[in-house]
Design an enzyme around this catalytic site. Structure first.
Site, short mmCIF file in Angstrom:
data_model
loop_
_atom_site.label_atom_id
_atom_site.label_comp_id
_atom_site.label_asym_id
_atom_site.label_seq_id
_atom_site.Cartn_x
_atom_site.Cartn_y
_atom_site.Cartn_z
N GLY A 101 0.79 -1.23 0.00
CA GLY A 101 0.00 0.00 0.00
C GLY A 101 0.81 1.27 0.00
N GLU A 102 1.85 1.33 0.86
CA GLU A 102 2.58 2.59 0.99
C GLU A 102 3.41 2.90 -0.25
OE1 GLU A 102 4.92 1.78 4.49
OE2 GLU A 102 6.71 1.44 3.29
N GLY B 119 -1.59 -5.76 12.16
CA GLY B 119 -1.71 -7.05 12.82
C GLY B 119 -0.80 -8.08 12.19
N GLU C 176 -0.06 -13.27 1.55
CA GLU C 176 -0.92 -13.25 0.37
C GLU C 176 -0.26 -14.01 -0.77
OE1 GLU C 176 -1.85 -9.35 -0.93
OE2 GLU C 176 -3.32 -8.95 0.63
#
EC number: 3.2.2.6
Length: 1331
Positions: A35-36, A66, A100
Site C-alpha cells: 500500500g505505501e 496485525g 498473500e
C-alpha cells in the site's frame, strides 16, 4: 464492473447427468500490492483500468494492522480467477503481502482446481532481486527474526516461483501506456467464455443489478427476461456484462449477437448452428438438414441441460420461432435474456419480466463523453460549457456520446463550435444509421404517424393526437402503440415524448430526397426552411404539415399566394413564441395585456393580403395565434376540420362557409378582442368544446347554440360585455362545464338553465348576478358551484338543496346573510366556503345534517356562535373561524367532531375552550393565536393524542396545565408574545415528540429540569425574555436574542461544539454546521487560505484523507450588503458550492444557510456579514478520498422570496481552513477564559442541581469553529445553536478566580459574544419558522 453475485448450484430434474459444480468465482483478478508504495498512484490507476475493461477486481482498501492475514483476503484469493502481483521496493517488508503471495501460489499450483493465473508486475524493481531475494528484498528478509523461521522458507519459495513467471518489468516509460498493455493482455488471457463489452462502462452497474434481480438466480424455474430500449442505448453491452458476470454459474452458455441482421441476410440456419455449437462446445455437432430439423435438435438438446442464453437484437417474433419457441425447450434452472427494440416481441414471447433501458443521467453522460473526448472522466475547464451542450444534445444516449466524443477528440474550441453547428442540421451518420433501423421496420401508415410526431405533435396529449390522426385515416391507436413498443416514442403522463436524436432522425428522413429544396418537403417545422420555401418559384405543393414559431421569423413574410398551392396541407400550426395561457388568476390585467401584445407583435410578421386564399379541404387541424384578418378566406373549406384555434385573432365574425362541419369538435377564439358575434351553430352539430374567453366585444350568444347537442364545454370567461344567455342554453343536454367567471355585466342566469342535466361545473365568480332561479335545484349532476366575489349576491335559493350531487359550494366574499334550511339536504357537499361574507351572522341550526361535509370556512364573517348541531358533522376535517371578531364561545358538542384535524380560532373573542375539546381525537392542528382574551388552556386538552401543532401566540394565557405533558404527538408549541406567560409545567418533559418550543417575548424566568428529557427538541426560542435566567444545553437550536442574561456565551458555545465533534460518524453525515455573523470585523487570520472575491481554491494537504484527526473544513465568506438589502427584513439565503478535484475526478456538494435574523437592519456603523460553514470529511464518499488534490469554494447569496440573485451584495473576501482535532497543528488563536469572576463567570448545573466549574471537563478537543466565531467583533445579542448535553447553566454562578487550561481549550478572549449562530439539519423543512 464491480458488481458480484452469489453462486448457485445447478440442478435439473430432466437431465441424464447432473452438471459439475465449479468452484465459486467472484472476481476475475485479485490485486496484491504494498500500500505505501503504490496505493495512490500506479495500483489505483491499474485498478481503474481493469474496471473499465469489465474485469472484476478485488482490491483491499483497508489500512490493516496485525500479524495474521485477514480471512476475507484468503477467501477473495480463492474466489478469483487470477492474481496480479505488483512487486515494489518495499513489498517484502510486509509480512501480510508475503502471506498473500504464498496463498496465491498455492491456488496457482492446485491440481484439483487448476486455472488460477498469476501475472507479476515488477514496479521499479529488478526481477532477479525478487527471484533471488537480493537488494531491497534481501534487506527485508535480513530484518526478520527467529520467530519467523517457519514462514521464511515458504516466503522465499513463493517469491522465486512468482518471479519465474512471465510478467511485466516496469522501469521507465509512460505508465498509462504500460497499464493499457497490461490490461489488454490480462483481458485476452482471461476471456475464455467472456465477451468484450467494450471500454468505459459508465453507469452500467445499476442496469446489471436490475437485470440480475429479475433473473431470480436462486429459483430453479426457467426464467426469460426481456430487455428493450431505443437503438444505441446500450442493451447489447449490458447483456454482455451480465453474460460475463454469470458465466461461472453455467456450464452451457450461448450469446447470439445481432440476430436481426444475421436473420435478414443469412436466414435462421447459421444461428441454429451457432447455438448448438456453443452448447455442445464444438463436440458432437450434427448436420442440420432443414430449419425445422434444427429447431427439433435445439429442443432435444436444451431440454436436458441448464443453459444460459442471450438472444441479442431480436425485432420480430419469427426470429424466435425456430431458435427458442417455448420455455418448455429448456431444462429447469435455465435463464434467457432477449434484447430488442420492439417491446411487442417480448409480449408475444410471454417473458417473465421486462426491463426498459433508460439513458444515462447527466453526470454519467458527462463522464462517458469526457472519457472519449478528453480521455479523462470530466471535461477540461475551457471545454466545460461546450461539453454540456453536447451532453444535452445526446440526452443520455451512450452511442451518441461515444461517437461524438471520438469525433471531437483533440479538436480546438473553434472546431468544436463548427461541429456543433453542423449537428443542428446534419446528424452524425453513424448515430443516424443505428436509429434508423427501427424506422425502416415500420409500415407505411406507421411511418406517417412517426413523421407527424417528429415534425408536429411531439409533447402533445395522446388523446388529442389520436383524434387528429384518426381524422387523417391513420388508425392512431394501434400506430401509436407500435411506435411506443419499438421505442421510437415514449408515453409519459399521457403525453407523447420523443428523444431529440430520434426526432432529428425524422427530420433527416423528410429532407433526405431534397435536402436543399424545402418547398418539396412533406413537412415543414423550421422557421428558416419555411422562409426559404415561401420564396420558391414553384410554390409549396407537397407539404402536409407546417409547424411555425412566429417569434423565430427573422423577417416579415408577405407571400400570401404561397398558401394557395398547398393542396395536401393537413395540419397547420402558426403559434406565438409560447403557448400563452391567460387564465391563471395570478396574472394581473396589465400582464395579460402585455402577453396579448407579444402575440400580436409576433403575428404581424406574417402579412396576408385581403385576397388571401388557401385550399383547406384536406385540413384537419388549424391553429393560428394572432390571425391578422377580419375573416377566414372566402374559399375556406372546413369539411374535414377537427379543431380550429384562432387565439388573439382579429376575427370579427366567424364564417366557416356553407358546408356542414360535421367533423368539427373544438373551436377556440379566446382573446379575439374584435369578435362581436358568432354565426349560427347549426352547421356544427358535433362540436364538443367552444372557448370564447376574453372576447371583450362579444355581446350575446346566438340562440342556435342550443342545437349543439354534443357540446360539453362552454367557456365565456371574461367576456366583459356579455349580459345574459339565451334560454336555448337549457337545451345543451351534454354540457358539463359552463364558465362565466369575470363576466362583470352578467346579471341573470336563465330560468331554463336548470334543464342542463349533465352540468357538473358552473363558475359564476365575480359576476353581477344577484340571485339564482329556483330551477338551479334541477341541476342534478352539478358538483361544483362558484359564486365567490359576486358582491351583489344576497340569497341562496331555497330549492338549492335539491342539488344532490353538489360537492363544493363557494360563496366567499358575497353579500349573503344566511343560508336556507334546505342546505341540510346537500348530502354530497364536502366543501362550503363562506369566508369574507361580512354580513353572514348565523350558521343554520340544521346544518349539522350535512354528513359528507369535510371543509367549512367561516373566517372573517360576522358569526357569533355555532349551533350545537355542528357536532353532528361527523366527516368534518377542517373548520376555520379565524378573524371572526364576534365569536366568543366554542360549542360544548364541538367535541363530537371525531374527524376534525384542523381547527382555526385565530383572532377571535374566545376566552376559553370547553372540556369536550379533549374529545377531538383526530385533531392535528389547533390555532388560538391573537386571541387576546384567551386565558386558560383546558385541563382535558391533554387528551388530544393526535395534536401536532398548538398555536397560543399573543394570548392572555399565564400557564399551562400539567396535562399538557400528555400531548405525546405534539411537535410544535408556540407561545410567543403571550406577555403574561410565566411558567412551563414540570410535565412538559413528557412531550416526547416536541421539536420546537417558541417562548419569545414572554415573562418566563426559567425552564423546568424536565426540559432535558425532550430528546427530539431541536429549536428553542427565548428572544426578548428579559426575566429569563437559565439557558439549557440539551437542544439543537437556541434563539437568545435580546435576553438580559450575562452568560459566558463563549463557554457555552465551546461545550456545544465539543459535544458535537464527539458525536458519531452518522451524525456528522446528517448535520451541517453553519453560522451567520452580523457586525463582524472580518475573516480571522488563522483561516489559512484567503482570497478576495467570492471564490477560493487551494491544494489539499498530503494524505489528508488518511488522517483520523482531520474532521473536515471551515469555509467562510465576508459579505457587504447594500442599503437596499439592509432596509428590508428578508430571509438571507447564503450558499457555498464546494468542489474537490484532482487526477481527472471531481466531487461537488452545496452548503446553505438561511437566516431571518434582522440584526443587520439595526446596525448603523457597519453592516458586514460573515457566513461560516463547517463541512465534515464524512460527507465525502470515502472510496474517492484519495483521488482529490485541490479544494474550491464558491459563495453566493440572495434574498429568499426574491426571484433574482442580488447583484449588489458584494462578496469581499472568502477563505478555507483545514482543521484537526487533538493536536496543535492549526495554531489558531482561541477564545480565552474571562479573567474576572462574578457575572462574567460561568458554571454548569446538571439536572440534579449540582454545579460544575468550567474546568470540569478535561477532554482534549481542539475546536476550530470556536476560534473562528470568537475572533469576530460583535455588538449584538446572541443566537445559540447545537447543544447536545442535558445540562443547564446559570448566569450568576461564577468560576474560580484562576482557571488554567491547555491553550487549545481556552475560551473567551473577546468581551462580546457572537450575534447569530445556527446548526442546520440538511433535511429540516421549517428552519425559518422560529425567526
Amino acid at each position: 464492473m464491480a458488481s458480484t453475485s452469489s453462486s448457485r448450484a445447478s440442478s435439473s430434474s430432466s437431465s441424464s447427468s447432473t452438471p459439475s459444480i465449479p468452484r465459486t468465482i467472484t472476481y476475475d483478478v485479485f490485486l496484491s500490492f504494498r500500500g505505501e508504495d503504490t496505493r495512490f498512484n500506479f495500483t489505483d490507476h491499474l485498478y481503474s483500468a481493469l474496471g473499465r475493461r469489465g474485469i472484476r477486481t478485488f482490491r483491499d482498501d483497508k489500512l490493516r494492522r496485525g500479524e495474521a492475514i485477514a480471512p476475507e483476503l484468503l477467501k477473495a484469493i480463492e474466489e478469483s480467477r487470477s492474481s496480479v502481483i505488483v512487486f515494489s521496493e518495499n513489498y517484502a517488508r510486509s509480512r501480510w503481502c508475503l502471506d498473500e503471495l504464498v496463498k496465491i501460489m498455492e491456488c496457482h499450483k492446485d491440481k484439483k482446481d487448476p486455472g488460477h493465473a498469476v501475472f507479476p508486475i515488477f514496479y521499479h524493481v529488478d526481477p532477479s532481486h525478487v527471484r533471488k531475494q537480493e537488494g531491497s528484498f534481501g534487506e527485508a528478509f535480513a530484518g526478520y527474526g527467529e520467530n519467523l523461521k517457519d514462514k521464511i522458507p515458504r516466503w522465499r519459495t513463493a517469491l522465486t516461483e512468482a518471479a519465474n513467471l512471465s510478467g511485466w518489468p516496469l522501469q521507465d516509460g509512460y505508465e498509462s501506456n504500460q497499464i493499457k498493455e497490461i490490461t489488454d493482455s490480462i483481458f485476452r488471457r482471461l476471456k475464455c467464455k467472456r465477451l468484450d463489452a467494450g471500454a468505459n462502462l459508465v453507469g452500467i452497474d445499476s442496469h446489471v443489478k436490475e437485470m440480475i434481480w429479475r433473473l431470480h438466480m436462486e429459483s430453479s424455474d426457467v426464467r426469460m427476461v426481456g430487455m428493450y430500449g431505443v437503438g444505441g442505448i446500450g442493451k447489447t453491452t449490458i447483456a454482455k456484462v451480465i453474460y460475463n458476470e454469470l458465466s461461472r454459474e453455467f456450464e452451457y452458455m450461448s450469446f447470439l449477437e445481432n440476430i436481426r441482421e444475421k436473420f435478414n441476410t443469412q436466414g435462421v440456419s447459421p444461428l441454429q448452428n451457432q447455438l448448438l455449437d456453443d452448447i455442445l462446445k464444438g463436440e458432437g455437432s450434427q448436420n442440420i438438414n432443414s430449419v425445422a430439423h434444427g429447431a427439433s435438435m435445439i429442443k432435444d438438446i436444451l431440454s436436458s441441460k441448464i443453459v444460459f442464453i442471450v438472444l441479442d437484437d431480436v425485432d420480430d417474433q419469427s426470429q424466435l420461432e425456430y431458435l427458442l419457441r417455448h420455455r418448455e425447450w429448456l431444462g429447469e434452472g435455465s435463464r434467457v435474456i432477449i434484447t430488442t427494440r420492439n417491446k411487442h416481441v417480448l409480449d408475444v414471447q410471454k417473458v417473465d419480466d421486462l426491463y426498459e433501458v433508460k439513458g444515462l443521467n447527466f453526470e454519467e453522460a458527462c463522464e462517458l463523453f469526457s472519457l472519449y473526448a478528453f480521455e479523462q472522466n470530466l471535461p477540461k475547464s475551457d471545454y466545460r460549457n461546450l461539453s454540456h451542450r453536447v451532453v444535452g444534445y445526446c440526452q443520455g444516449l451512450p452511442l451518441a456520446l461515444k461517437v461524438l466524443g471520438c469525433l471531437l477528440l483533440k479538436k480546438t474550441i473553434p472546431e468544436w463550435e463548427s461541429e456543433l453547428r453542423k449537428l443542428d442540421r446534419e446528424p452524425e451518420a453513424e448515430i443516424l444509421s443505428v436509429l434508423k433501423r427501427s424506422y425502416d421496420g415500420l409500415g407505411r401508415t406507421e411511418k406517417s404517424i412517426f413523421l407527424d410526431v417528429a415534425c408536429f405533435f411531439k409533447g402533445e396529449d395522446r388523446d388529442f393526437v389520436s383524434k387528429i390522426l384518426d381524422a387523417c385515416d391513420f388508425h392512431a391507436e394501434i400506430g401509436i402503440k407500435n411506435l411506443n413498443d419499438k421505442c421510437l416514442i415514449t408515453l409519459q403522463y399521457n403525453r407523447i415524448r420523443m428523444h431529440d436524436l430520434i426526432q432529428q432522425m425524422g427530420w433527416e428522413i423528410v429532407r433526405e430526397k431534397f435536402p436543399d429544396e424545402p418547398n418539396k418537403w412533406s413537412r415543414l417545422w423550421d422557421t428558416c426552411d419555411f422562409e426559404r420555401a415561401l420564396t420558391a418559384y414553384k410554390g409549396i405543393k407537397r407539404v402536409e404539415t407546417i409547424s411555425l414559431d412566429l417569434s423565430k421569423l427573422k423577417r416579415v413574410c408577405s407571400n400570401s399566394n404561397a398558401f394557395a398551392k398547398m393542396t395536401r396541407l393537413r395540419l397547420l400550426k402558426v403559434q406565438s413564441s409560447l403557448d400563452i395561457d391567460f387564465e391563471p388568476e395570478y396574472i394581473d390585467a396589465d400582464d395579460k395585456v402585455e402577453l396579448y401584445d407579444v402575440v400580436m407583435k409576433n403575428a404581424s410578421k406574417m402579412r396576408l393580403g385581403r385576397g388571401f386564399k388557401f385550399p383547406s379541404y384536406e385540413l384537419r387541424y388549424l391553429r393560428w395565434d394572432g390571425y391578422p384578418l377580419d375573416f377566414l378566406p372566402s374559399n375556406f373549406d372546413g369539411g374535414k376540420l377537427v379543431e380550429l384555434h384562432l387565439k388573439c385573432s382579429n376575427i370579427k365574425q366567424l364564417r366557416l362557409g356553407n358546408k356542414d362541419l360535421e367533423m368539427l369538435k373544438v373551436i377556440d377564439l379566446s382573446y379575439s378582442r374584435k369578435l362581436s358575434q358568432m354565426s349560427e351553430f347549426s352547421s356544427m352539430p358535433n362540436l364538443e368544446r367552444l372557448f370564447l374567453r376574453g372576447c371583450v366585444s362579444l355581446i350575446d350568444i346566438h340562440p342556435s347554440v342550443g342545437n349543439m347537442k354534443k357540446l360539453t364545454t362552454l367557456s365565456l370567461k371574461s367576456c366583459k360585455k356579455l349580459k345574459n344567455l339565451p334560454d336555448s342554453i337549457g337545451d345543451l343536454e351534454s354540457l358539463e362545464i359552463l364558465d362565466l367567471a369575470y363576466c362583470s355585466k352578467f346579471e341573470k342566469f336563465p330560468e331554463k338553465g336548470g334543464n342542463m342535466k349533465s352540468l357538473t361545473e358552473l363558475d359564476l365568480q365575480n359576476t353581477a348576478i344577484k340571485d339564482l332561479p329556483d330551477s338551479i335545484g334541477d341541476l342534478e349532476s352539478l358538483k361544483y358551484l362558484d359564486l365567490s366575489d359576486c358582491s351583489k349576491f344576497e340569497k341562496f335559493p331555497e330549492k338549492g338543496g335539491n342539488m344532490k350531487s353538489l360537492r363544493e359550494l363557494d360563496l366567499r366574499n358575497t353579500a349573503i346573510k344566511d343560508l336556507p334550511d334546505s342546505i341540510r339536504d346537500l348530502e354530497s357537499l364536502e366543501r362550503l366556503y363562506l369566508s369574507y361574507c361580512s354580513k353572514f351572522e348565523k350558521f343554520p341550526e340544521k346544518g349539522g345534517n350535512m354528513k359528507s361535509l369535510m371543509e367549512l370556512d367561516l373566517q372573517n364573517t360576522a358569526i357569533k356562535d355555532l349551533p350545537d348541531s355542528i357536532g353532528d358533522l361527523e366527516s368534518l376535517k377542517y373548520l376555520d373561524l379565524s378573524n371572526c371578531s364576534k365569536f366568543e364561545k366554542f360549542p360544548e358538542k364541538g367535541g363530537n367532531m371525531k374527524s376534525l384535524t384542523e381547527l382555526f380560532l385565530e383572532n377571535t373573542a374566545i376566552k376559553d375552550l370547553p372540556d369536550s375539546i379533549g374529545d377531538l381525537e383526530s385533531l392535528v392542528s389547533l390555532n388560538l393565536s391573537d386571541c387576546s382574551k384567551f386565558e386558560k388552556f383546558p385541563e382535558k386538552g391533554g387528551n388530544m393524542k393526535s395534536l401536532n401543532w398548538l398555536y397560543l401566540n399573543n394570548t392572555a394565557i399565564k400557564d399551562l396545565p400539567d396535562s399538557i405533558g400528555d400531548l405525546e404527538s405534539l411537535m410544535r408549541l408556540y407561545l410567543s408574545n403571550s406577555s403574561k406567560f410565566e411558567k412551563l409545567p414540570e410535565k412538559v418533559g413528557n412531550m416526547k415528540s416536541l421539536e420546537l418550543l417558541d417562548l419569545r417575548n414572554t415573562a418566563i424566568k426559567d425552564l423546568p429540569d424536565s426540559i432535558g428529557d425532550l430528546e427530539p427538541l431541536e429549536k428553542l426560542s427565548l428572544s426578548n425574555c428579559p426575566k429569563f435566567e437559565v439557558l439549557p444545553l440539551s437542544l439543537k437550536a437556541i434563539d437568545a436574542h435580546l435576553c438580559t442574561s450575562k452568560e459566558d456565551l463563549s463557554r457555552l458555545l465551546w461545550l456545544c461544539h465539543r459535544n458535537w465533534l464527539k458525536s458519531t460518524t452518522e451524525e456528522f453525515d446528517r448535520w451541517q454546521l453553519s453560522a451567520f455573523i452580523p457586525e463582524s470585523s472580518g475573516i480571522p487570520e488563522w483561516i489559512t487560505y484567503q482570497n478576495l472575491g467570492s471564490e477560493v481554491t487551494e491544494k489539499l494537504p498530503i494524505n489528508w484523507c488518511e488522517d483520523p484527526d482531520f474532521p473536515g473544513f471551515v469555509l467562510s465568506c465576508l459579505y457587504r450588503p447594500s442599503d437596499y438589502s439592509s432596509a428590508y427584513n428578508f430571509c438571507h439565503d447564503f450558499k457555498c458550492e464546494l468542489n474537490l478535484h484532482g487526477n481527472g475526478f471531481t466531487f461537488t456538494d452545496e452548503c446553505s444557510h438561511s437566516c431571518w435574523c434582522d440584526c443587520h437592519v439595526n446596525f448603523k456603523d457597519s453592516r458586514d456579514l460573515v457566513c461560516v460553514y463547517w463541512y465534515p470529511k464524512t460527507a465525502i464518499p470515502e472510496e474517492d478520498h484519495h483521488k482529490y488534490t485541490h479544494i474550491n469554494a464558491s459563495f453566493t447569496h440572495r434574498f429568499e422570496g426574491h426571484p433574482f440573485f442580488c447583484e449588489d451584495i458584494k462578496k469581499i473576501k472568502c477563505g478555507i481552513n483545514v482543521i484537526f482535532l487533538g493536536d496543535q497543528r492549526n495554531h489558531m488563536p482561541m477564545l480565552e477564559h474571562p479573567q474576572n469572576s462574578g457575572d462574567n463567570g460561568s458554571a454548569l448545573q446538571d439536572a440534579n442541581g449540582n454545579v460544575h466549574g468550567a474546568n470540569q471537563d478535561d477532554e482534549h478537543y481542539h475546536i476550530p469553529t470556536l476560534g473562528l466565531l470568537g475572533n469576530f467583533h460583535d455588538n449584538g445579542s446572541a443566537v445559540l445553536e447545537d447543544t447536545l448535553g442535558n445540562r443547564k447553566r446559570r448566569r450568576d454562578d461564577s468560576l474560580p478566580d484562576v482557571v488554567e487550561e491547555p491553550h487549545y481549550k481556552k475560551i473567551g478572549s473577546h468581551p462580546t459574544p457572537i450575534s447569530c449562530f445556527e446548526l442546520h439539519h440538511q433535511y429540516q423543512s421549517e428552519q425559518n419558522h422560529m425567526w
